[in-house]
Design an enzyme around this catalytic site. Structure first.
Site, PDB file in Angstrom:
ATOM      1  N   GLY A   1       3.026   2.017  10.776  1.00  0.00           N
ATOM      2  CA  GLY A   1       4.020   3.081  10.642  1.00  0.00           C
ATOM      3  C   GLY A   1       4.756   3.395  11.937  1.00  0.00           C
TER       4      GLY A   1
ATOM      5  CG  ASN B   1      -1.744   1.227   1.362  1.00  0.00           C
ATOM      6  OD1 ASN B   1      -1.836   2.020   0.422  1.00  0.00           O
ATOM      7  ND2 ASN B   1      -2.360   1.406   2.521  1.00  0.00           N
TER       8      ASN B   1
ATOM      9  CE  LYS C   1       0.015   3.097   4.793  1.00  0.00           C
ATOM     10  NZ  LYS C   1       0.202   3.144   6.236  1.00  0.00           N
TER      11      LYS C   1
ATOM     12  CB  SER D   1       5.658  -2.193  11.712  1.00  0.00           C
ATOM     13  OG  SER D   1       5.307  -0.854  12.028  1.00  0.00           O
TER      14      SER D   1
ATOM     15  CD  GLU E   1      -3.223  -2.458   7.220  1.00  0.00           C
ATOM     16  OE1 GLU E   1      -2.175  -2.735   6.643  1.00  0.00           O
ATOM     17  OE2 GLU E   1      -3.806  -1.368   7.087  1.00  0.00           O
TER      18      GLU E   1
ATOM     19  CD  GLU F   1      -2.594   5.322   6.871  1.00  0.00           C
ATOM     20  OE1 GLU F   1      -2.618   5.416   5.630  1.00  0.00           O
ATOM     21  OE2 GLU F   1      -1.665   4.772   7.495  1.00  0.00           O
TER      22      GLU F   1
ATOM     23  CG  HIS G   1      -5.682   1.887   5.278  1.00  0.00           C
ATOM     24  ND1 HIS G   1      -5.172   2.773   6.192  1.00  0.00           N
ATOM     25  CD2 HIS G   1      -4.711   0.963   5.059  1.00  0.00           C
ATOM     26  CE1 HIS G   1      -3.933   2.407   6.511  1.00  0.00           C
ATOM     27  NE2 HIS G   1      -3.629   1.306   5.831  1.00  0.00           N
TER      28      HIS G   1
END
Ligand code: 13P
Length: 251
Positions: free
Chosen positions: A171, A9, A11, A211, A165, A95, A93
């Site tokens: 991250g 991904n 992003k 990660s 996730e 985010e 997702h």
């Protein structure tokens, strides 16, 4: 047999030109039959990636809009994606949930929209750190899944993968332990059995994300219910992405 999925991904990284030079380095990539390698690229890069038939990588969007068309400035619809040959999308997702107010019910509508256009969807679920600390992680993921899949039939599940996730691992350099990833993947499979049936649950690929790096992927993929990975940072560099694909070949 479930496929092993290695998905990157990107992003909000890479221009169309840098995306293309990334995939051009993969024309010799060996991908075993049980593996799918998918790049979730920014919208602007999708068309040139789809047209670059030299690399054996599949191309996915990172999002789509839940409506067919209309006055939704700045948005991209499922039919726009399929018109350029994109048949896969991420949905929900964390985010998107965190920064763009995507609720479970919007996620459910997006899933319906993808399915209505014969797209495949990688549906993302995962708990916040405070929810894990309060031992609510299984409950949170169950409710996200139940809502996202509430109008999906078992035959449509052939076009759905689930990506677990945990938000606290994205991250941050903190990977869930392989045992935590396995425990949640197993839990997700149990929910799929309840929502659909054992056969549907056993066919569905469940990915772990958060990660993932070349040095921890082997351990994660060793777990029986972890069928693949959804990788952010480590998918941006061609050298590390290549080692992730090699790890997928070994599962
Ligand atoms: P990182 O691999 O950078 O933690 O990102 C994970 C992710 O959000 C993939 O969708």
């Amino acid at each position: 047999m479930r496929k092993t999925i290695i998905a990157g991904n990107w992003k909000m990284h890479k221009t169309p030109a840098s995306a293309l030079s990334f995939v051009e380095t993969f024309s010799d990539l060996e991908i075993y039959d049980h593996v799918r390698v998918i790049i979730c690229a920014p919208y602007l890069a999708l068309e040139s990636l789809v047209q670059n038939a030299n690399a054996p990588l599949e191309v996915s969007a990172q999002n789509l809009h839940q409506e067919e068309e209309g006055a939704y400035t700045g948005e991209i619809s499922a039919s726009m994606l399929t018109s350029i040959g994109v048949g896969i999308t991420l949905i929900g997702h964390s985010e998107r949930r965190q920064y763009f107010n995507e609720t479970d019910s919007i996620v459910a509508k997006k899933v319906q929209q993808a399915l209505a256009h014969n797209m495949e969807a990688i549906v993302c679920v995962g708990e916040q750190l405070s929810e894990r600390e309060a031992d609510q992680h299984e409950f949170v993921v169950s409710s996200q899944l139940k809502e996202a899949l509430k109008d999906v039939s078992s035959s449509q599940m052939d076009r759905i993968c689930i990506a677990y996730e945990p938000v606290w691992a994205i991250g941050t350099g903190k990977t869930a332990s392989s045992l935590d990833a396995q425990a949640m993947s197993h839990h997700i499979r149990r929910i799929l059995s309840d929502l659909f049936d054992d056969e549907t649950a056993s066919r569905c690929s469940i990915l772990y994300g958060g990660s993932v790096k070349p040095d921890n992927i082997d351990e994660l993929l060793m777990e029986p219910d972890v069928d693949g990975v959804l990788v952010g940072g480590a998918s941006l560099d061609p050298v590390s992405f290549r080692s992730l694909v090699k790890a997928g070949n070994k599962k």
